[in-house]
Structure formats: structure tokens, C-alpha cells
Design a protein around this motif. Structure first.
Motif, mmCIF file in Angstrom:
data_model
loop_
_atom_site.group_PDB
_atom_site.id
_atom_site.type_symbol
_atom_site.label_atom_id
_atom_site.label_comp_id
_atom_site.label_asym_id
_atom_site.label_seq_id
_atom_site.Cartn_x
_atom_site.Cartn_y
_atom_site.Cartn_z
ATOM 1 N N ASP A 121 44.979 25.395 73.820
ATOM 2 C CA ASP A 121 44.176 25.659 75.007
ATOM 3 C C ASP A 121 44.237 27.107 75.413
ATOM 4 O OD1 ASP A 121 43.536 22.998 75.018
ATOM 5 O OD2 ASP A 121 45.132 22.446 76.440
ATOM 6 N N THR A 122 45.331 27.797 75.082
ATOM 7 C CA THR A 122 45.493 29.204 75.474
ATOM 8 C C THR A 122 44.902 30.159 74.470
ATOM 9 O OG1 THR A 122 47.634 29.318 74.403
ATOM 10 C CG2 THR A 122 47.607 28.623 76.711
ATOM 11 N N LEU A 123 44.486 29.664 73.271
ATOM 12 C CA LEU A 123 43.923 30.567 72.256
ATOM 13 C C LEU A 123 42.597 31.117 72.748
ATOM 14 C CD1 LEU A 123 44.611 28.584 68.973
ATOM 15 C CD2 LEU A 123 45.744 30.677 69.754
ATOM 16 N N PRO A 124 42.309 32.413 72.472
ATOM 17 C CA PRO A 124 41.033 32.988 72.896
ATOM 18 C C PRO A 124 39.907 32.373 72.092
ATOM 19 C CG PRO A 124 42.235 34.534 71.531
ATOM 20 C CD PRO A 124 43.149 33.392 71.796
ATOM 21 N N CYS A 125 38.746 32.200 72.720
ATOM 22 C CA CYS A 125 37.601 31.621 72.042
ATOM 23 C C CYS A 125 37.005 32.643 71.096
ATOM 24 C CB CYS A 125 36.543 31.185 73.060
ATOM 25 S SG CYS A 125 37.104 29.859 74.139
ATOM 26 N N ALA A 126 36.622 32.165 69.933
ATOM 27 C CA ALA A 126 35.998 33.035 68.928
ATOM 28 C C ALA A 126 34.778 32.320 68.389
ATOM 29 C CB ALA A 126 36.981 33.355 67.815
ATOM 30 N N LYS B 206 35.667 31.754 47.072
ATOM 31 C CA LYS B 206 35.793 31.315 48.459
ATOM 32 C C LYS B 206 37.067 31.897 49.074
ATOM 33 C CE LYS B 206 32.100 28.801 48.423
ATOM 34 N NZ LYS B 206 32.049 27.381 48.714
ATOM 35 N N PRO B 207 36.940 32.403 50.322
ATOM 36 C CA PRO B 207 38.161 32.885 50.996
ATOM 37 C C PRO B 207 39.096 31.706 51.282
ATOM 38 C CG PRO B 207 36.316 32.880 52.520
ATOM 39 C CD PRO B 207 35.730 32.580 51.172
ATOM 40 N N CYS B 208 40.393 31.931 51.031
ATOM 41 C CA CYS B 208 41.373 30.845 51.172
ATOM 42 C C CYS B 208 42.617 31.389 51.842
ATOM 43 C CB CYS B 208 41.706 30.247 49.807
ATOM 44 S SG CYS B 208 42.900 28.895 49.888
ATOM 45 N N MET B 209 43.084 30.701 52.859
ATOM 46 C CA MET B 209 44.311 31.060 53.554
ATOM 47 C C MET B 209 45.326 29.931 53.382
ATOM 48 S SD MET B 209 44.112 34.039 54.859
ATOM 49 C CE MET B 209 45.470 33.987 56.000
ATOM 50 N N PHE B 210 46.551 30.287 52.981
ATOM 51 C CA PHE B 210 47.625 29.304 52.816
ATOM 52 C C PHE B 210 48.549 29.423 54.015
ATOM 53 C CE2 PHE B 210 46.770 27.827 48.586
ATOM 54 C CZ PHE B 210 46.033 28.858 48.018
ATOM 55 N N ALA C 78 41.325 34.791 63.610
ATOM 56 C CA ALA C 78 41.181 35.951 62.723
ATOM 57 C C ALA C 78 39.918 35.858 61.899
ATOM 58 C CB ALA C 78 42.399 36.045 61.814
ATOM 59 N N ALA C 79 39.556 34.635 61.465
ATOM 60 C CA ALA C 79 38.341 34.464 60.660
ATOM 61 C C ALA C 79 37.107 34.733 61.497
ATOM 62 C CB ALA C 79 38.318 33.054 60.082
ATOM 63 N N ALA C 80 37.104 34.348 62.792
ATOM 64 C CA ALA C 80 35.934 34.549 63.644
ATOM 65 C C ALA C 80 35.759 36.011 64.002
ATOM 66 C CB ALA C 80 36.075 33.707 64.922
ATOM 67 N N ARG C 81 36.882 36.755 64.189
ATOM 68 C CA ARG C 81 36.768 38.153 64.588
ATOM 69 C C ARG C 81 36.355 39.053 63.437
ATOM 70 N NH1 ARG C 81 41.297 36.561 67.511
ATOM 71 N NH2 ARG C 81 42.679 37.351 65.863
ATOM 72 N N HIS D 277 35.804 36.804 57.860
ATOM 73 C CA HIS D 277 36.733 35.865 57.220
ATOM 74 C C HIS D 277 37.983 36.654 56.843
ATOM 75 C CE1 HIS D 277 36.133 37.501 53.202
ATOM 76 N NE2 HIS D 277 34.819 37.529 53.489
ATOM 77 N N PRO D 278 39.143 36.057 56.958
ATOM 78 C CA PRO D 278 40.386 36.789 56.678
ATOM 79 C C PRO D 278 40.540 36.983 55.183
ATOM 80 C CG PRO D 278 40.874 34.490 57.085
ATOM 81 C CD PRO D 278 39.404 34.656 57.304
ATOM 82 N N PRO D 279 41.319 37.973 54.763
ATOM 83 C CA PRO D 279 41.610 38.127 53.332
ATOM 84 C C PRO D 279 42.466 36.987 52.837
ATOM 85 C CG PRO D 279 43.000 39.599 54.617
ATOM 86 C CD PRO D 279 42.034 38.991 55.596
ATOM 87 N N ASP D 280 42.335 36.740 51.507
ATOM 88 C CA ASP D 280 43.157 35.675 50.916
ATOM 89 C C ASP D 280 44.628 36.017 51.076
ATOM 90 O OD1 ASP D 280 40.815 34.597 50.224
ATOM 91 O OD2 ASP D 280 40.936 35.090 48.063
ATOM 92 N N GLY D 281 45.403 35.016 51.421
ATOM 93 C CA GLY D 281 46.833 35.257 51.561
ATOM 94 C C GLY D 281 47.505 34.100 52.238
ATOM 95 N N VAL D 282 48.701 34.318 52.781
ATOM 96 C CA VAL D 282 49.506 33.301 53.419
ATOM 97 C C VAL D 282 49.743 33.730 54.840
ATOM 98 C CG1 VAL D 282 51.683 32.048 53.426
ATOM 99 C CG2 VAL D 282 50.615 32.690 51.254
ATOM 100 N N ALA D 283 49.447 32.827 55.782
ATOM 101 C CA ALA D 283 49.664 33.152 57.199
ATOM 102 C C ALA D 283 50.913 32.463 57.692
ATOM 103 C CB ALA D 283 48.462 32.700 58.020
#
Length: 430
Positions: free
Chosen positions: A315-320, A399-403, A418-421, A424-430
Motif C-alpha cells: 500500500d505504501t509503494l508509489p504508483c507507477a 524478453k527482459p527477465c528479473m530473478f 523499477a520496470a514502470a519508471r 523495463h529493468p535490465p536482466d538480473g537478480v533483485a
């Protein structure tokens, strides 16, 4: 000593006691005599047996030939009584070596043939000093002395001084051999005495052994008598056992249901033991069920607490704004799928989910990956096959992929933000 004359091929020889017969003298005179012992052949030719000084013939014959061998060789060229002593044959052979005779030629050829290896080895010596060194080295091994003696005295580099030194060495060696023989004789006498004592001890032990044998025979006879008595007692005991068995059978016939009662008693005992065993196992399983129920209750409370925390963080996450992109979530906790969907839809995207092969088929992953614009893989909540399949499909399709390591809603929301801003985020591990 035997004083009878004996015959040589071409004449008669008397024992070498200083009284040779005229016939033997004529036989010796028929062969040309050698030059004086001091003269040596020139050049590199080795000397013959009859060309070395006469005083060396005694060591050569004594060291290089066994008595039995010398007797056999002399029998080939002369006739002598069978009872002739070894000393007479030795002195006769030494006398014959002073000149070139049939016997000296036979002895020479035998020595040349027997000691060929040593003669070839000593032939490498070019000076008297080298020959002396070779002789001294050979003296260290008693087995090499006969060959070294013949090779040294007949060598062309052997001078008078070396001849005399070798003569002195072989003289002392013979003394040492004699001393060794006397020591061996004393040792043999000691061994003979020890053998006699051993034989006496053996006779004593044999006597004791015979006494023990008789005692054992008597004990064995007593044991056999005891065995016979025990067998008689066993037969009597078997007879009494048969009588008791007959009485038991008679009692059983009087009580026909006795065997059935015994069987029921045995069956009852078995059932009681089985019941006690099952009750014990049941108690253990009841305890285990209680522990599992307590653990399940604690896990449910923990999951509910984590879900509430993730909902609050979501609920506290900013809307994107995802701009209508399709987000595929592979894996994750089944209780959080609804929260994942709300995060994506609140960000303006479309949500798709695959449980990573837990219940759904892995073959369906190909279609959902192809339809998605962004793939989020919950690495800790899927199988290894699903992990590698998603990674390979995203790599091949671009396809962009986040682990994501954590399956919480907050981690998922951060990836979506991060994907909305950034598109799409770079491939990697979050």
C-alpha cells in the motif's frame, strides 16, 4: 708312502721321493727342455705353464686343481697304482710342469679354457702396476684367486718383483686357508660333540615320550570304559523317557482338548505382545501428530503475519504506470498471487502467473513467456527445471527477465516500480 713305481705314457715314474727310475729320466729327456726360468718371451705373448719359474708350479697345481680332478687328468697320460696318494700325484704333476710334457700341455690347455674370462680381463693391463692392482682387487674375493693367479703369472707385463710378491701373497693365503681348515676342524669336532649330546638328549626324550604314550594309552582305556558306562546310562535314560512319553500320551487322550487349549494360550500370548507393541507405536505417532500440528499452527501464524506486512508495504509503494504491459510472474507463494496481481494492475499492467512447475505443467511456460512483456522469476520458489527453462526462453526471445530472491510482495512491488519508471529493468537478480 707307496714306493712302487707307476707307468707314464712312454716310460715309468717312481714316487717323487727323490728316487726316480732311469726309465722316467729317459722319458723326460726325450722332450726338449725349456729356456731358464729367468728368460721370458718377448713382445705381448703370454707365457706357457712350463715357461714360468718352477717354484710357481706347486702353487698353480695346488690352487687351480682339485685332487680328484688332477688324478683324473693324470690318468689320461700315465698309469699309476690306484692306491697312489694325492701327495705323490701332486709332486709328480709339479715335476712334470718344469718341462713341456703331455701332462703339462694338458694342464696348460685346461687352465687356458677354464679361466678365459679372467684372461680377457687381465689382458687390458698394459703395465706391471696395472697388473698388480688387478691382482690385489682379485684377492678380495677368494673365488677369483685361482683365475687371477694364472692370469698374472702368465701375463707378459709380470716382472720378477711382481712374480715374487704374488708368490708371497699366495703363500700366506695358503697358510690362512690351512688355519681356516684347522678352525673348521675344531668347529667340526665341537659339532660332533654337540651332535652326540643331542643324540643322548633325543634318546632321553624318546624314553620320556614312550612313558607318556603308555600313560595316555592307559588314560584312553579308562575313558573308553567311562564312555561305555555313560552309554549304558543313556540307554536307561531313553527307556525312562519313553515310558514318561507314553504316560503323557495317555493323559492327552484322557483330555482331548488339551492341545487346543495350549494353542489358544500361545495365540493369546502372541496377541497380547502385538497389542503392547501397537500401543507403543500409537503413542509415538500421537506425539508426532501433536508436534506437527503445533508446527503447522506456528507456520500459518507466521505466513499470515508476513502477508499482512507485505500488504502494508504494497500500500505504501508509489504508483507507477506500466502502460498496459503484460507481466509474467513465475513462482512465488500461492497466498501472495492475489497481492502480485493487485500491484501489477494498480501500475497499469496486465498480470499472468505460472507456479514454476509445482502444479502446472512446465510445457505451458513457453506460451506464457511468449505472451509476456516482462518476466519476474521467483528463484526461491520454483524447481530447477523451471528456473533453467525460463532463463533459456528469455535469452532466446530477448524478453527482459528479473530473478527475485524473496517472494514477498514488497520485493515484487519494487521490481514493478523499477520496470514502470525505466520502461523495463535490465536482466538480473533483485
Amino acid at each position: 708312502m707307496n714306493d712302487r713305481p707307476f707307468h707314464v705314457a712312454g716310460g715309468t715314474i717312481a714316487p717323487p721321493s727323490g728316487h726316480f727310475s732311469p726309465q722316467f729320466d729317459r722319458h723326460l729327456n726325450e722332450v726338449p727342455r725349456n729356456p731358464p726360468p729367468e728368460t721370458r718371451p718377448g713382445g705381448s705373448r703370454r707365457r706357457k705353464l712350463w715357461e714360468i719359474p718352477h717354484k710357481f708350479h706347486c702353487p698353480v697345481v695346488g690352487v687351480c686343481f682339485e685332487c680328484a680332478e688332477l688324478r683324473g687328468m693324470m690318468a689320461k697320460v700315465m698309469h699309476f697304482p690306484r692306491e697312489t696318494t694325492d701327495f705323490v700325484l701332486h709332486t709328480t704333476a709339479v715335476s712334470a710342469c718344469e718341462e713341456r710334457t703331455r701332462l703339462s700341455e694338458l694342464l696348460h690347455k685346461t687352465l687356458e679354457r677354464r679361466f678365459q674370462p679372467a684372461l680377457r680381463r687381465f689382458a687390458a693391463c698394459k703395465s706391471s702396476s696395472e697388473l698388480r692392482t688387478a691382482w690385489q682387487q682379485a684377492c678380495r674375493d677368494a673365488h677369483q684367486i685361482p683365475a687371477a693367479l694364472w692370469a698374472t703369472w702368465t701375463h707378459p707385463a709380470c716382472d720378477a718383483r711382481l712374480e715374487q710378491d704374488v708368490y708371497a701373497d699366495i703363500h700366506m693365503i695358503q697358510h690362512q686357508v690351512g688355519a681356516g681348515a684347522r678352525a673348521d676342524l675344531r668347529a667340526r669336532q665341537a659339532l660332533t660333540a654337540e651332535k652326540a649330546a643331542g643324540q643322548r638328549e633325543l634318546a632321553r626324550q624318546r624314553s620320556e615320550l614312550e612313558t607318556l604314550r603308555r600313560q595316555h594309552a592307559e588314560e584312553n582305556a579308562g575313558l573308553q570304559r567311562r564312555i561305555a558306562e555313560l552309554r549304558s546310562a543313556l540307554v536307561a535314560s531313553d527307556a525312562r523317557g519313553a515310558e514318561a512319553q507314553a504316560e503323557l500320551d495317555a493323559l492327552r487322550r484322557r483330555l482331548p482338548d488339551l492341545e487346543e487349549r495350549d494353542a489358544l494360550v500361545a495365540q493369546c500370548d502372541g496377541l497380547l505382545r502385538r497389542n503392547a507393541e501397537l500401543n507403543g507405536r500409537l503413542a509415538e505417532q500421537d506425539g508426532e501428530i501433536g508436534r506437527l500440528r503445533e508446527f503447522a499452527r506456528y507456520a500459518e501464524e507466521t505466513l499470515e503475519s508476513l502477508a499482512r506486512e507485505d500488504d502494508g508495504l504494497a500500500d505504501t509503494l508509489p504508483c507507477a504506470d506500466l502502460g498496459g504491459k503484460c507481466v509474467l510472474c513465475v513462482g512465488g507463494r500461492s497466498g501472495n498471487v492475489h497481492s502480485y496481481r493487485e500491484v501489477v494492475e494498480q501500475s497499469g499492467g496486465r498480470f499472468m502467473h505460472h507456479d514454476g512447475g509445482i502444479e502446472e505443467s512446465l510445457h505451458r511456460i513457453d506460451g506464457v513467456v511468449a505472451a509476456a512483456d516482462l518476466v519476474i522469476c521467483q528463484a526461491g520458489c520454483i524447481s530447477h527445471n523451471a528456473y533453467w527453462r525460463v532463463k533459456d526462453l528469455c535469452k532466446r526471445t530477448g524478453k527482459p527477465c528479473m530473478f527475485v530472491r524473496s517472494s514477498g510482495v514488497s520485493s515484487f512491488g519494487r521490481v514493478i516500480g523499477a520496470a514502470a519508471r525505466k520502461g523495463h529493468p535490465p536482466d538480473g537478480v533483485a
